[in-house]
Design an enzyme around this catalytic site. Structure first.
Site, short mmCIF file in Angstrom:
data_model
loop_
_atom_site.label_atom_id
_atom_site.label_comp_id
_atom_site.label_asym_id
_atom_site.label_seq_id
_atom_site.Cartn_x
_atom_site.Cartn_y
_atom_site.Cartn_z
N GLY A 34 18.20 -1.76 33.94
CA GLY A 34 18.25 -0.41 33.38
C GLY A 34 19.66 0.14 33.34
CB ILE A 35 22.98 -1.57 33.74
CG1 ILE A 35 24.41 -1.14 34.08
CG2 ILE A 35 22.98 -2.54 32.55
CD1 ILE A 35 25.29 -2.26 34.58
CB THR A 36 21.69 0.10 28.60
OG1 THR A 36 20.26 0.06 28.71
CG2 THR A 36 22.24 -1.31 28.50
CD GLN A 90 8.08 5.05 27.19
OE1 GLN A 90 9.10 5.73 26.97
NE2 GLN A 90 6.92 5.61 27.48
CB SER A 93 8.90 9.81 38.19
OG SER A 93 8.71 11.00 37.46
CD GLU A 137 6.11 14.03 34.41
OE1 GLU A 137 5.06 13.83 33.79
OE2 GLU A 137 6.61 15.14 34.56
CE1 TYR A 164 8.35 7.18 33.13
CE2 TYR A 164 7.63 9.21 34.21
CZ TYR A 164 8.56 8.20 34.05
OH TYR A 164 9.70 8.20 34.83
CG HIS A 191 18.00 12.62 37.64
ND1 HIS A 191 16.77 12.36 38.19
CD2 HIS A 191 18.48 11.45 37.19
CE1 HIS A 191 16.53 11.07 38.11
NE2 HIS A 191 17.53 10.49 37.49
P1 NDP Z 1 16.64 5.87 30.46
O1 NDP Z 1 15.49 5.98 29.52
O2 NDP Z 1 17.94 6.50 30.11
O3 NDP Z 1 16.93 4.32 30.74
C1 NDP Z 1 15.89 3.39 30.81
C2 NDP Z 1 16.47 1.99 30.96
O4 NDP Z 1 15.37 1.06 30.96
C3 NDP Z 1 17.40 1.58 29.81
O5 NDP Z 1 18.45 0.82 30.33
C4 NDP Z 1 16.47 0.70 28.96
O6 NDP Z 1 17.14 -0.26 28.18
C5 NDP Z 1 15.68 0.01 30.06
N1 NDP Z 1 14.46 -0.60 29.53
C6 NDP Z 1 13.42 0.02 28.96
N2 NDP Z 1 12.50 -0.88 28.57
C7 NDP Z 1 12.99 -2.10 28.92
C8 NDP Z 1 12.52 -3.43 28.77
N3 NDP Z 1 11.36 -3.68 28.19
N4 NDP Z 1 13.27 -4.45 29.25
C9 NDP Z 1 14.46 -4.19 29.83
N5 NDP Z 1 14.98 -2.95 29.99
C10 NDP Z 1 14.25 -1.92 29.53
O7 NDP Z 1 16.13 6.41 31.86
P2 NDP Z 1 16.93 7.16 33.05
O8 NDP Z 1 18.22 6.48 33.26
O9 NDP Z 1 16.87 8.62 32.83
O10 NDP Z 1 15.95 6.88 34.28
C11 NDP Z 1 16.06 5.69 35.06
C12 NDP Z 1 14.74 5.40 35.75
O11 NDP Z 1 14.38 6.50 36.57
C13 NDP Z 1 13.55 5.20 34.81
O12 NDP Z 1 12.71 4.24 35.39
C14 NDP Z 1 12.86 6.55 34.78
O13 NDP Z 1 11.48 6.38 34.50
C15 NDP Z 1 13.11 7.00 36.21
N6 NDP Z 1 13.18 8.43 36.42
C16 NDP Z 1 14.06 9.19 35.69
C17 NDP Z 1 14.21 10.52 35.96
C18 NDP Z 1 15.12 11.38 35.18
O14 NDP Z 1 15.00 12.61 35.26
N7 NDP Z 1 16.10 10.83 34.47
C19 NDP Z 1 13.42 11.17 37.05
C20 NDP Z 1 12.56 10.27 37.76
C21 NDP Z 1 12.46 8.95 37.45
P3 NDP Z 1 17.51 0.00 26.63
O15 NDP Z 1 18.83 0.71 26.68
O16 NDP Z 1 17.61 -1.38 26.07
O17 NDP Z 1 16.41 0.81 26.04
P1 GDR Z 2 9.83 15.08 31.54
O1 GDR Z 2 11.11 15.44 30.65
O2 GDR Z 2 8.61 14.94 30.73
O3 GDR Z 2 9.80 16.08 32.65
O4 GDR Z 2 10.21 13.63 32.07
P2 GDR Z 2 11.23 16.10 29.19
O5 GDR Z 2 12.63 16.59 29.11
O6 GDR Z 2 10.76 15.19 28.12
O7 GDR Z 2 10.20 17.34 29.27
C1 GDR Z 2 10.37 18.39 30.20
C2 GDR Z 2 9.43 19.54 29.84
O8 GDR Z 2 9.92 20.14 28.64
C3 GDR Z 2 8.79 20.43 27.80
N1 GDR Z 2 9.24 20.50 26.41
C4 GDR Z 2 9.77 19.50 25.69
N2 GDR Z 2 10.04 18.22 26.02
C5 GDR Z 2 10.62 17.43 25.07
N3 GDR Z 2 10.93 16.15 25.39
N4 GDR Z 2 10.88 17.88 23.82
C6 GDR Z 2 10.60 19.17 23.43
O9 GDR Z 2 10.84 19.55 22.30
C7 GDR Z 2 10.03 20.01 24.43
N5 GDR Z 2 9.65 21.31 24.43
C8 GDR Z 2 9.18 21.60 25.63
C9 GDR Z 2 7.84 19.26 28.07
O10 GDR Z 2 6.52 19.59 27.62
C10 GDR Z 2 7.98 19.13 29.58
O11 GDR Z 2 7.14 20.03 30.22
C11 GDR Z 2 11.53 13.32 32.54
C12 GDR Z 2 11.76 11.84 32.25
O12 GDR Z 2 13.10 11.52 32.55
C13 GDR Z 2 10.87 10.97 33.11
O13 GDR Z 2 11.23 9.60 32.94
C14 GDR Z 2 11.05 11.39 34.57
O14 GDR Z 2 10.22 10.61 35.40
C15 GDR Z 2 10.74 12.88 34.73
O15 GDR Z 2 11.62 13.61 33.91
C16 GDR Z 2 10.94 13.34 36.17
#
Ligand code: NDP
Ligand code: GDR
Length: 328
Positions: A2-4, A79, A121, A123, A145, A175
């Site tokens: 997930g480095i990207t 995802q 998460s 979630e 999810y 975050h």
């Molecule tokens: P991103 O969506 O930015 O990154 C997801 C990463 O997973 C990307 O590097 C993506 O690669 C990779 N990936 C997805 N599908 C595959 C696959 N089939 N094979 C290999 N790699 C794959 O997520 P974040 O950096 O925001 O989050 C990191 C992790 O933390 C995730 O697991 C997310 O669910 C979890 N999380 C995030 C939170 C947040 O607020 N950001 C909060 C709580 C949990 P590619 O670039 O190729 O798509």
């Molecule tokens: P979340 O993040 O679902 O909490 O998951 P997102 O930013 O998608 O939604 C946060 C809240 O905003 C409301 N919302 C909208 N959301 C999106 N995406 N687009 C809109 O137009 C919009 N309008 C209102 C949503 O209904 C929701 O309540 C993120 C992801 O990073 C997860 O992978 C991670 O696990 C959780 O945060 C913690």
């Protein structure tokens, strides 16, 4: 793995700064199209080793671990877009659950001493029955999810208990950063605002404005991940700011920073509402604080400001800094 992604890029920076040899797993297509798909780590490419593998393929994951034999593994790949998990429950569950299982099983075989981090998460709490949420709060996920993350969390715990793996889960609350994917609401707001300022669009369509989230900065949160793997014993930790704000508050703050009236531009679009919403999340990270002194450094106000400033700069528009004074 997930480095990207957003977190992967900040974590790679952190580990390199600490002198680590960093290996990242990316999808094969990313290596073929680095300009588009490796954008977040473009500045690190000469300092990390990349390997092609997919969360969908056990042999591909196994091969990489067998050749690298990691001491620490941060599993951030998923995802990760909750909304999309309603459109395709099947691929979200398959990729996220099997992918986590593949990594745990491969490590057990080739690198059993490796310290493992699972990206759990908030979630998983979903419709939480307790406020704020702690490590003891019962899970009630509201999307495929969230369910996939509960399964990954339980797999991680079970590898710890059954096989003695040093496997920890972070239960991270939302975050964000200027590297956040465009589809997540905070980035959608800051990009949308910058496009309005640039004259490229006239409105910003959002879903549920009343949902409340505990928003921190990704840069702070990857530090907590690292701390978890330095502990003698593996464990699970909530990572959060302890503050909650509505989507409306985020949008209002961003628009006010730019001197615009949000009510003139933001349209609430019913088609963007989720079939099952998570209405209120706020975390209590006392355990992480007590165990390794972690706490969020970036305030909500500074997070919004940093994201707005970055997206305005990308669009080549200046937002009137004068409007900021007194509002931070
Ligand atoms: P991103 O969506 O930015 O990154 C997801 C990463 O997973 C990307 O590097 C993506 O690669 C990779 N990936 C997805 N599908 C595959 C696959 N089939 N094979 C290999 N790699 C794959 O997520 P974040 O950096 O925001 O989050 C990191 C992790 O933390 C995730 O697991 C997310 O669910 C979890 N999380 C995030 C939170 C947040 O607020 N950001 C909060 C709580 C949990 P590619 O670039 O190729 O798509
Ligand atoms: P979340 O993040 O679902 O909490 O998951 P997102 O930013 O998608 O939604 C946060 C809240 O905003 C409301 N919302 C909208 N959301 C999106 N995406 N687009 C809109 O137009 C919009 N309008 C209102 C949503 O209904 C929701 O309540 C993120 C992801 O990073 C997860 O992978 C991670 O696990 C959780 O945060 C913690």
């Amino acid at each position: 793995m997930g480095i990207t992604g957003q977190d992967g890029s900040y974590l790679a920076e952190l580990l390199l700064a600490k002198g680590y040899e960093v290996h990242g797993i990316v999808r094969r297509v990313a290596l073929e199209d680095p300009t588009r798909r490796l954008g977040r780590i473009a500045h690190l490419l000469d300092r990390v080793s990349l390997h092609a593998a997919s969360l969908e393929s056990f042999p591909s994951v196994y091969r990489v671990f067998r050749s690298v034999l990691p001491d620490e593994c941060y599993h951030l790949a998923a995802q990760s877009f909750v909304s999309y998990s309603f459109d395709d429950e099947f691929s979200t569950l398959n990729t996220n659950i099997n992918g986590t299982h593949f990594i745990l099983a491969a490590l057990k075989d080739v690198a059993p001493q490796c310290h493992f981090y699972f990206a759990g998460s908030s979630e998983m709490f979903g419709n939480a029955e307790q406020v704020p949420q702690t490590e003891a709060t019962r899970f009630h996920p509201r999307s495929a999810y969230g369910i996939s993350k509960v399964a990954g969390f339980e797999l991680t715990r079970n590898y710890r208990e059954a096989y003695g793996a040093h496997a920890s889960s972070g239960i991270l609350f939302n975050h964000e950063s200027q590297r956040r994917g465009f589809e997540f609401v905070t980035r959608k707001i800051t990009v949308g605002l910058s496009q309005i300022l640039a004259g490229k669009s006239k409105e910003l369509r959002l879903g549920n404005l009343d949902a409340k989230r505990d928003w921190g900065h990704a840069r702070d949160y990857v530090e907590a991940m690292w701390h978890m793997l330095q502990q003698e014993e593996p464990d699970d930790y909530v990572v959060a700011t302890g503050e909650t704000h509505s989507v409306r508050e985020f949008a209002e703050r961003a628009f006010h920073l730019a001197g615009l009236d949000p009510n003139r531009y933001i349209v609430s679009a019913p088609e963007l509402y989720r079939p099952a919403e998570v209405h209120l999340l706020v975390g209590d990270s006392s355990k992480a604080r007590a165990k390794f002194g972690w706490k969020a450094k970036t305030s909500f106000q500074d997070l919004v400001l940093e994201m707005v400033a970055a997206d305005c700069a990308s669009e080549g528009v200046e937002f009137p800094i004068g409007a900021v004074s007194g509002t931070r």
